[in-house]
Design a protein around this motif. Structure first.
Motif, short mmCIF file in Angstrom:
data_model
loop_
_atom_site.label_atom_id
_atom_site.label_comp_id
_atom_site.label_asym_id
_atom_site.label_seq_id
_atom_site.Cartn_x
_atom_site.Cartn_y
_atom_site.Cartn_z
N UNK A 409 39.24 -84.55 -79.04
CA UNK A 409 38.02 -83.71 -79.21
C UNK A 409 36.94 -84.08 -79.87
N UNK A 410 37.29 -84.64 -81.04
CA UNK A 410 36.14 -85.38 -81.96
C UNK A 410 35.50 -86.26 -81.12
N UNK A 411 35.94 -87.00 -80.38
CA UNK A 411 35.32 -88.22 -79.80
C UNK A 411 34.61 -87.43 -78.44
N UNK A 412 34.92 -86.47 -77.91
CA UNK A 412 34.26 -85.78 -76.93
C UNK A 412 32.89 -85.28 -77.29
N UNK A 413 33.13 -84.49 -78.40
CA UNK A 413 31.82 -83.70 -79.15
C UNK A 413 31.11 -84.88 -79.66
N UNK A 414 31.71 -85.86 -80.27
CA UNK A 414 30.77 -86.80 -80.75
C UNK A 414 29.84 -87.58 -79.90
N UNK A 415 30.63 -87.82 -78.47
CA UNK A 415 29.77 -88.53 -77.54
C UNK A 415 28.84 -87.65 -76.95
N UNK A 416 28.85 -86.23 -76.79
CA UNK A 416 27.88 -85.43 -76.38
C UNK A 416 26.93 -85.39 -77.29
N UNK A 458 32.59 -93.69 -77.28
CA UNK A 458 33.44 -92.71 -77.25
C UNK A 458 34.13 -92.19 -75.87
N UNK A 459 33.17 -92.53 -74.91
CA UNK A 459 33.95 -92.19 -73.50
C UNK A 459 35.00 -93.11 -73.21
N UNK A 460 34.63 -94.55 -73.59
CA UNK A 460 35.75 -95.45 -73.13
C UNK A 460 37.10 -95.08 -74.00
N UNK A 461 36.85 -94.54 -75.26
CA UNK A 461 38.27 -94.26 -75.95
C UNK A 461 38.78 -93.13 -75.47
N UNK A 462 38.16 -92.25 -74.85
CA UNK A 462 38.87 -91.13 -73.98
C UNK A 462 39.06 -91.42 -72.44
N UNK A 463 39.09 -92.51 -72.20
CA UNK A 463 39.16 -92.86 -70.72
C UNK A 463 40.53 -92.50 -69.90
#
Length: 766
Positions: A409-416, A458-463
Motif C-alpha cells: 500500500x505504501x509503494x502504491x501511494x508513494x508511486x502515485x 515503486x510500480x516494479x516493486x508491486x508488479x
C-alpha cells in the motif's frame, strides 16, 4: 477420444513407420509455405497500393485491419468447416476454394473504384483490398488452423497428435522469415512484377502440397481417418473466458500498430518500421506456442514490468538517440506481446477446440486493429492509443489474491504521489513567473524524468499486484504527457495522413516567437510572428538554400512574364512568400488538414497574407493529380513531399520524374528535395536523371551558424531540366555540380530498394 479414431490409427500406434514420420513433416511444410505466402503478400500488396495514398504510415495500419479481418474470415471458415464430419469432404471443399481463389492471380490492385478521395481514404483502401486480394488471402489464412485440426485427427493415435498447437509455431516461423526476407532479399532482388509472378507460383506449389498431403496420408494407411468422426468434444469455452481471450489477443495487436505509428511519428522516420513490429509480433507466437518456450513466462513477467515502466517514462519525450529509443520501444513491444501470447498459450483448450480458439484470437486481433486504425485517429488528437494500451496491458499480469501488505500500500501511494509532483509543480510555475524563471525547459524535463523514474520503481516493486502496477503506470503516463505537451505544443491535430503539431519557440534574432509546423520529427515550416520577418521564407525555402536560389534565379530570368510554380507538399506554405502578382503558384497536397492549417492566419500567413494574388491547392496524391495538369505549363516544379523524414518513394521513380519533366516548359527546372536523415535517396534520383538522359546538377547546402535558428536549414537537392537551357543559369554557380558516376539502379514503379538506400546511408555512401 473416440475409439474409432484410435482404431483408425492403430497401424501407427505400435511404432511409427517411415510414412508416419513423413506425415508430420508434410503438414509442417504445408503450413510453413502457406504462412510465408500469407505474410509476404502483405508488404507486397501494401507497396502496390501505397503510391495512391501518398506513402502515409496509416496506409499500413489500415491495410493491417483488412489483413486481420480477412484472417478472421479465414479462421471462421476453418471453424465452420469442422462441422463436416468427413475429412475427405473438408479437403475437397478447401481444394475447390483454393482453385477458385486462384482466379484472382496474378495479384494486382483493382481499379474498379477509381482514384481515392483524400478526404475519406479509409473506405476506398479497405474496399480496394477486398476486391484485389481478399479471396486468396482469406482462403490461405484458413490453412494454418485447418491443417492443425486435420493433423490432430490424422495423428490421434500418436503423441504429437495431442499437441497440434506446435504446428502454430511453424506457421508463425514461416510468417516471420517471410517478413524479414521481404526488405532484405525479395525487394532488392525482384521487381514488383517478378514478386507477383513468384507469389502466384508459390500459391500453385502450395496447392500441390495440399494435394500431395492428402495422397500421402491416404497411401500411408491413414485413409480411414479421412472419413472418421471428429474426436470427442471437450468442455465448451465459457463466455467469460472467450471475452478474456479476445481482450488479451487485442492488446498485442493494438500495440503492434501503436508502436509503428509512434516510432514513425515521434522518434524517427526509418524504413521497414511497418515490417519490424509485425515480424516481432509473429516471433512471439513462435516462442509462446513452441513445445519448450525459449523464455519461461515467469521471466517474461519480470522483464515486461521493467521495460514497460521505462518506456512509459520516456515515451512522450524527444530523445536525440533514436537508435536507443527504437530499441526500447521495440523491446518493450516484443516482451509485452510475448507476455500476452504466453498467457494465451497457457489458456489454450483441448485440440478439438483448436479452430474455435484461433477464431477468438483472430477476433481479438481485429478488435485491436480496428481500435488503432479506425477509432483512435477519430477520437484522439495524438497517438494516445499506444500509451493507453501499454498501460492497460498491465492487467494481463498476475492477479495476486494474497492479503495486501502494508508495504505494498505504501509503494502504491508513494508511486502515485511521485507521479503527480511534476505536473503539479509545472502548473505552479506556469502561473508564477518568479518560479518559472528558476528553471530552463531542459532542467524541468530532466528533473521530471528522475521523479517519474522513482515512481515506476515503486510500480516494479508491486508488479505481482496487477492493479497496483497498472494504476501507478497510468498516473505516470498522464503526468509525463502533461509535462511534454503542456510545455511545448500549442496545437496538435491528426488525420489519416499523419500528426501535425504547431509550437511557438523563441528566436530573438527573428523578433521573438516563431510558429513552427512539425510532422513527426521533421520541421515542415516556420514563420516568425514579428511583421518585420513574417513574409521571409524560412528553413528549406530560405533564399540561401537550393530551393530559394532556383526560385530567385527564375524570377530574375522571367522578370517580365512571371514564373509558373508548382510545389508538391504544402507544409506551412513558405514558397508563397516569394509569390509576386505576375507569378502563379499551385500546391499539390494530399492532406486536407495541412492545407487548412497553412491557411489559418492564427498560425501561418504565407499564403493568406504574404502572397501577392491567389494561391491554388490541388488535393490528392501528387502523381495522380498532376496527371491532369497541362503539359509544358510550369517554369519551376518542386518535389518536397515528406511523411515525417521519409520521402514517398513513388515520387522519385523514373516514371514519376518523366511525368514532372513533361509538365515543364523547355527551359523549366525540376527540383527534387532530397534531405534525409536515414536513407540515401540521392543516388537513385541521380540514376533516374541519367537513365532519362536529361541534364542535372546537385547541391548540399549547410546552414550557417551566424543565421537565426529558424531562418534556414541544411538542404540537399538535385535540379533537372528537359533541356540544357533550363540549367544554363546555374552551371556557372560553383554551389551546383555534377555527381560522380553511380552504379546504383534507378527506382522505378516496378523496383525500389529501400534496404540498399539504408545500407549506403549508414556506410556513408549517400
Amino acid at each position: 477420444m473416440s475409439e474409432t479414431v484410435l482404431n483408425a490409427d492403430a497401424p501407427g500406434s505400435g511404432g511409427d513407420t517411415a510414412g508416419d514420420r513423413l506425415t508430420p513433416l508434410l503438414f509442417a511444410v504445408a503450413i510453413f509455405t502457406s504462412a510465408s505466402l500469407v505474410f509476404v503478400v502483405q508488404p507486397m500488396v501494401t507497396k502496390l497500393v501505397l503510391p495512391m495514398l501518398g506513402g502515409s504510415p496509416s496506409v499500413w495500419n489500415t491495410s493491417m485491419v483488412f489483413f486481420q479481418t480477412a484472417l478472421l474470415a479465414g479462421y471462421a471458415y476453418a471453424h465452420a468447416l469442422q462441422r463436416l464430419k468427413s475429412l475427405r469432404t473438408q479437403l475437397g471443399v478447401h481444394l475447390a476454394l483454393l482453385a477458385l481463389a486462384a482466379l484472382f492471380l496474378p495479384l494486382k490492385i483493382n481499379g474498379l473504384l477509381g482514384d481515392p478521395d483524400p478526404s475519406a481514404p479509409i473506405g476506398w483502401l479497405l474496399a480496394t483490398l477486398v476486391l484485389s486480394v481478399g479471396a486468396p488471402f482469406a482462403v490461405l489464412s484458413a490453412t494454418a488452423p485447418l491443417l492443425q485440426a486435420w493433423f490432430a485427427r490424422v495423428r490421434a493415435g500418436h503423441a504429437d497428435g495431442q499437441n497440434p498447437y506446435v504446428l502454430y509455431a511453424a506457421s508463425n516461423l514461416g510468417s516471420f522469415l517471410a517478413l524479414l526476407a521481404y526488405p532484405v532479399v525479395i525487394e532488392p532482388l525482384m521487381t514488383l512484377s517478378g514478386q507477383r509472378a513468384a507469389w502466384s507460383g508459390g500459391y500453385a506449389i502450395f496447392m500441390l502440397l495440399v494435394v500431395g498431403l492428402a495422397l500421402v496420408t491416404w497411401k500411408r494407411g491413414s485413409a480411414p481417418a479421412l472419413d472418421a468422426a471428429p474426436v470427442a468434444r471437450s468442455k465448451p469455452i465459457a463466455g467469460a473466458d472467450k471475452i478474456k481471450l479476445i481482450l488479451i489477443a487485442a492488446a498485442p495487436s493494438s500495440l503492434m500498430l501503436g508502436v509503428t505509428q509512434h516510432l514513425s511519428t515521434d522518434v524517427a522516420s526509418a524504413p521497414f518500421l511497418w515490417i519490424i513490429p509485425l515480424a516481432l509480433y509473429l516471433l512471439t507466437f513462435v516462442i509462446a506456442f513452441s513445445a519448450k518456450p525459449l523464455i519461461p513466462l515467469k521471466f517474461t513477467f519480470a522483464f515486461q514490468a521493467a521495460m514497460a515502466a521505462a518506456c512509459i517514462v520516456l515515451l512522450p519525450f524527444r530523445n536525440g538517440d533514436w537508435v536507443m529509443m527504437f530499441a526500447l520501444h521495440l523491446g518493450t513491444f516484443f516482451i509485452t506481446a510475448l507476455m500476452c501470447h504466453q498467457v494465451l498459450a497457457a489458456r489454450r483448450p483441448a485440440p478439438d477446440r483448436l479452430t474455435e480458439f484461433f477464431l477468438l484470437l483472430s477476433v481479438g486481433g481485429v478488435v485491436g486493429g480496428v481500435f488503432n486504425a479506425l477509432i483512435a485517429p477519430v477520437i484522439f488528437n495524438m497517438v494516445w492509443e499506444y500509451p493507453l494500451v501499454l498501460v492497460l496491458v498491465g492487467l494481463v499480469r498476475p492477479w495476486s489474491w494474497e492479503p495486501v501488505r502494508r508495504v505494498e500500500i505504501a509503494l502504491l501511494l508513494g508511486g502515485i504521489l511521485l507521479a503527480i509532483v511534476p505536473p503539479v509543480a509545472l502548473e505552479i510555475m506556469r502561473y508564477n513567473p518568479p518560479f518559472r524563471a528558476l528553471f530552463t525547459l531542459e532542467q524541468i524535463v530532466a528533473l521530471a524524468q528522475l521523479i517519474f523514474g522513482a515512481a515506476v520503481i515503486c510500480a516494479f516493486l508491486v508488479r505481482e499486484r496487477s492493479v497496483f502496477f497498472t494504476v501507478i503506470l497510468a498516473v505516470v503516463a498522464m503526468g509525463s504527457h502533461h509535462i511534454a505537451r503542456g510545455y511545448v505544443w500549442d496545437l496538435s491535430e491528426r488525420s489519416f495522413f499523419g500528426l501535425m503539431r504547431v509550437a511557438t519557440p523563441q528566436d530573438p534574432r527573428l523578433g521573438g516567437p516563431v510558429h513552427v509546423l512539425m510532422h513527426g520529427t521533421t520541421l515542415h515550416g516556420a514563420q516568425p510572428v514579428d511583421p518585420r520577418f513574417a513574409c521571409m521564407p524560412t528553413l528549406y525555402y530560405a533564399p540561401s538554400t537550393p530551393l530559394g536560389q532556383v526560385m530567385q534565379g527564375l524570377q530574375l530570368r522571367n522578370d517580365s512574364r512571371g514564373v509558373a510554380v508548382g510545389v508538391v507538399g504544402q507544409g506551412s506554405g513558405a514558397m508563397a512568400g516569394y509569390k509576386r502578382a505576375e507569378d502563379t503558384l499551385t500546391f499539390f497536397e494530399i492532406d486536407p488538414m495541412v492545407d487548412r492549417l497553412s491557411r489559418d492566419p492564427e498560425w501561418f500567413t504565407f499564403i493568406t497574407g504574404c502572397a501577392d494574388g491567389p494561391v491554388r491547392t490541388v488535393l490528392g496524391d501528387a502523381r495522380l493529380s498532376m496527371a491532369h495538369e497541362t503539359a509544358g505549363s510550369y517554369d519551376y516544379l518542386v518535389i518536397d513531399a515528406f511523411s515525417s523524414d521519409a520521402v514517398p518513394t513513388h515520387l522519385l521513380t523514373v516514371e514519376a520524374i518523366a511525368g514532372y519533366l513533361k509538365l515543364l516548359k523547355p527551359d523549366g527546372v525540376l527540383l527534387l528535395h532530397l534531405s534525409n536523415r536515414n536513407l540515401d535517396i540521392t543516388r537513385p534520383a541521380q540514376a533516374a536523371a541519367v537513365s532519362l538522359g536529361v541534364p542535372y546538377l546537385h547541391q548540399i547546402y549547410a546552414e550557417q551558424p551566424s543565421t537565426p535558428d529558424m531562418a534556414e536549414a541544411s538542404t540537399e537537392a538535385i535540379i533537372l531540366s528537359p533541356t540544357e537551357a533550363g540549367l544554363a543559369r546555374f552551371r556557372s554557380d560553383p554551389r551546383w555540380a555534377v555527381l560522380p558516376d553511380t552504379d546504383v539502379k534507378p527506382w522505378t514503379d516496378d523496383y525500389v530498394n529501400l534496404f540498399g538506400s539504408l545500407w549506403r546511408h549508414f556506410r556513408g555512401q549517400g
